[in-house]
Write a protein that holds these residues in place. Structure first.
Motif, short mmCIF file in Angstrom:
data_model
loop_
_atom_site.label_atom_id
_atom_site.label_comp_id
_atom_site.label_asym_id
_atom_site.label_seq_id
_atom_site.Cartn_x
_atom_site.Cartn_y
_atom_site.Cartn_z
N TYR A 193 0.83 -1.21 0.00
CA TYR A 193 0.00 0.00 0.00
C TYR A 193 0.87 1.27 0.00
CZ TYR A 193 -4.45 -2.36 0.98
OH TYR A 193 -5.59 -3.11 0.89
N GLN B 222 2.55 4.56 -0.52
CA GLN B 222 2.13 5.68 -1.37
C GLN B 222 3.32 6.25 -2.14
OE1 GLN B 222 0.01 8.74 0.75
NE2 GLN B 222 -1.93 7.83 0.18
N ASP C 285 4.55 9.59 -4.61
CA ASP C 285 4.37 11.04 -4.54
C ASP C 285 2.90 11.38 -4.82
OD1 ASP C 285 4.37 13.78 -4.83
OD2 ASP C 285 6.23 13.84 -5.97
N THR C 286 2.20 11.90 -3.84
CA THR C 286 0.76 12.14 -3.97
C THR C 286 0.43 13.29 -4.90
OG1 THR C 286 0.82 13.52 -1.97
CG2 THR C 286 0.25 11.19 -1.69
N ARG C 287 1.44 14.02 -5.34
CA ARG C 287 1.18 15.08 -6.31
C ARG C 287 0.95 14.52 -7.71
NH1 ARG C 287 6.59 18.34 -5.27
NH2 ARG C 287 7.28 16.16 -5.38
N SER D 109 -0.62 12.37 -10.70
CA SER D 109 -1.96 11.87 -11.03
C SER D 109 -1.90 10.58 -11.85
CB SER D 109 -2.74 12.93 -11.82
OG SER D 109 -2.17 13.15 -13.09
N HIS E 104 1.37 5.32 -11.17
CA HIS E 104 1.47 4.50 -9.96
C HIS E 104 0.16 3.78 -9.69
CE1 HIS E 104 -0.86 7.49 -7.65
NE2 HIS E 104 -0.19 8.37 -8.37
N ALA F 284 -2.52 2.42 -6.71
CA ALA F 284 -2.91 2.87 -5.38
C ALA F 284 -3.04 1.75 -4.37
CB ALA F 284 -4.23 3.64 -5.46
N ASN G 68 8.47 3.87 -9.90
CA ASN G 68 7.67 4.25 -8.72
C ASN G 68 7.42 3.08 -7.77
OD1 ASN G 68 7.46 6.96 -9.38
ND2 ASN G 68 5.59 6.68 -10.58
N GLU H 291 3.37 16.19 -15.59
CA GLU H 291 2.77 15.99 -14.28
C GLU H 291 2.01 17.24 -13.81
OE1 GLU H 291 7.22 16.84 -13.67
OE2 GLU H 291 5.94 15.65 -15.01
N ARG I 114 -4.80 16.34 -11.42
CA ARG I 114 -5.51 15.36 -10.59
C ARG I 114 -7.02 15.57 -10.65
NH1 ARG I 114 -2.27 16.09 -5.04
NH2 ARG I 114 -2.50 18.25 -5.74
#
Length: 487
Positions: free
Chosen positions: A67, A69, A71-73, A75, A78, A80, A109, A471, A476
């Motif tokens: 699980y 994570q 880089d949450t920036r 979109s 990767h 989830a 990633n 990116e 997002r």
């Protein structure tokens, strides 16, 4: 006919290098299409074979148990949640740059290899022989045998938009890696060639839509100036029927019959050039074009067309930058409910506004003299003015609409649906609510003064977006709860 003849089976292989993975996809795809093409040619020459003939699309597969994570920036690029994810692949030669990029992101990633092998999805013979000009798949009844008794044909169960529409149900617990299956992509590639009379290979990553053929001559003129400049980065210009020139002075013979959606490409070697599509008039055409172009995964598409100005303060030739849409086009109601908001994308809005300022040499409060930002209404009735005005006008007023056309909301909504950054910059060509209908003389003056400037703004905005990191451009906002890893 129970026996099935297939290519020799291959063992799946793991790859930690994206280029090697894509090279393997190309090998498997070439083997499958070659196998089907050879046997189809023999069947057309010698009659039906004794066994069913089948080959399978290659696939990319990855399994993760973490699980963790990324880089949450980001979109895209990767996964989830833990699980196995896969997608079938077609035309890896055409999509090689995209696949190297997307597979490379997955490997980096997640620090995991991807598995390349054959899928369990049969490849329709129509798509396998599509690039061989010497072969044509006959219509049902034209051959000496029933085609689908021997070869696989397109299957609607794998040729649909379930993934993009959020209605997909994972098979055998395997989630999708990409928004489109190989069959869905193959279908659209064939449709693109039919509607635009240009090969999918020519399409660039930045697409302009217009609803008037007069924009084409301006686009060609701009293309020739760019080809004359060795520093421009553009390498060729492609017209309908795949006529390609590199010499800015080379003539282009106009075809006797234009395709339904004439399309032109100002190309760069890395695919970052500009494609112009004249979709004509109406939301049906707008949906058709974007349904198919979406499989090419463009980085942005913009509508630069004409509209009716709805405010008395507007003048013919003024620009409209859409920041919201009133959707009465109806062609997407089954795919994207009308209650779904279609947000304005900041990166696109800024690029368009800056382009207007640069081309018109106006900025700040002065820019408001010739451009208005607001809601654009899109309808499916070209002659809406002839109806009882109490209904349409009241809705337009309640929505605070400032312009009306027949394509913009459809293009924006399909951009939202397909996760393609979108935007709209229209030019007011008539004001039907204020007694200024689009009549021949008025329209001619408008075309002579505004088309070149309008197109220049669209091109400048695209060139600005081209320099933006992916990116940042691929927001997002366009990604759902349970999103595919591939862009």
């Amino acid at each position: 006919m129970n026996d099935i003849v297939t290519p020799d089976p291959v063992e799946p292989r793991d790859y930690s290098d994206a280029r090697e993975a894509v090279a393997r996809l190309c090998e498997l795809y070439t083997e499958a299409t070659g196998f089907l093409t050879e046997r189809f040619r023999a069947a057309m020459r010698d009659g039906a074979p004794a066994h069913r003939i089948r080959a399978y699309y290659p696939e990319v597969r990855i399994t993760t148990s973490s699980y963790a994570q990324v880089d949450t920036r980001l979109s895209f690029g990767h996964i989830a949640a833990p699980g196995t994810y896969a997608t079938t692949i077609t035309r890896p030669d055409l999509f090689s740059h995209y696949l190297i990029q997307q597979i490379g992101l997955l490997i980096r990633n997640h620090d995991l290899p991807v598995t390349i092998g054959t899928s369990d999805t049969p490849m329709p013979v129509h798509f396998a022989v599509a690039d061989d000009a010497s072969l044509t798949v006959p219509q049902q009844g034209a051959a000496d045998f029933i085609l689908r008794d021997v070869f696989d044909v397109p299957d609607l169960s794998t040729t649909n938009d379930d993934i993009v529409n959020g209605t997909h149900v994972a098979a055998n617990g395997t989630g999708p890696l990409a928004l489109f299956t190989a069959q869905r992509i193959d279908y659209s590639l064939a449709r693109l060639s039919h509607y635009t009379a240009t090969n999918p290979e020519h399409f660039q990553n930045h697409v302009l839509f217009t609803n008037y053929q007069i924009y084409v001559s301006e686009f060609e003129a701009y293309a020739r100036t760019q080809l004359a400049d060795p520093e421009s980065g553009y390498c060729s210009f492609v017209s309908t029927h795949n006529v390609e020139i590199t010499d800015p002075k080379a003539p282009i013979e106009q075809p006797l019959k234009l395709p339904q959606m004439p399309t032109y490409h100002l190309k760069r070697k890395d695919g970052s050039g500009i494609t112009l599509v004249n979709i004509g008039v109406g939301p049906s055409n707008a949906k058709t074009a974007t349904d198919h172009i979406a499989v090419l995964r463009p980085h942005a598409w913009l509508m630069v067309g004409h509209c009716a100005g709805l405010r008395n303060s507007q003048a013919l030739g003024d620009f409209v930058l859409a920041h919201a849409y009133l959707r009465e086009d109806h062609v997407l109601d089954d795919d994207l409910p009308v209650w779904t908001p279609i947000p304005a994308l900041a990166e696109i809005q800024i690029a368009l506004e800056q382009a207007v300022a640069e081309v018109t040499e106006l900025d700040g409060f002065d820019l408001k003299r010739i451009m208005r930002t607001g809601t654009v209404a899109t309808i499916d009735n070209r002659n809406w003015e002839l109806r009882d005005q109490s209904g349409p006008v009241q809705r337009l007023s309640q929505s605070r609409s400032i312009a009306l056309d027949m394509e913009s909301a459809t293009i924006a909504a399909n951009g939202y649906r397909f996760r393609v950054p979108y935007g709209t910059l229209l030019c007011v060509s008539d004001k039907p609510l204020h007694g200024e209908l689009k009549l021949p003389g008025m329209a001619s003056d408008f075309y002579n003064t505004q088309v070149s400037r309008h197109l220049s703004i669209g091109i400048r905005a695209m060139e600005s977006l081209r320099n933006m990191p992916l990116e940042r451009l691929h927001s997002r906002k366009l990604r759902s709860f349970d999103e595919t890893a591939f862009l």
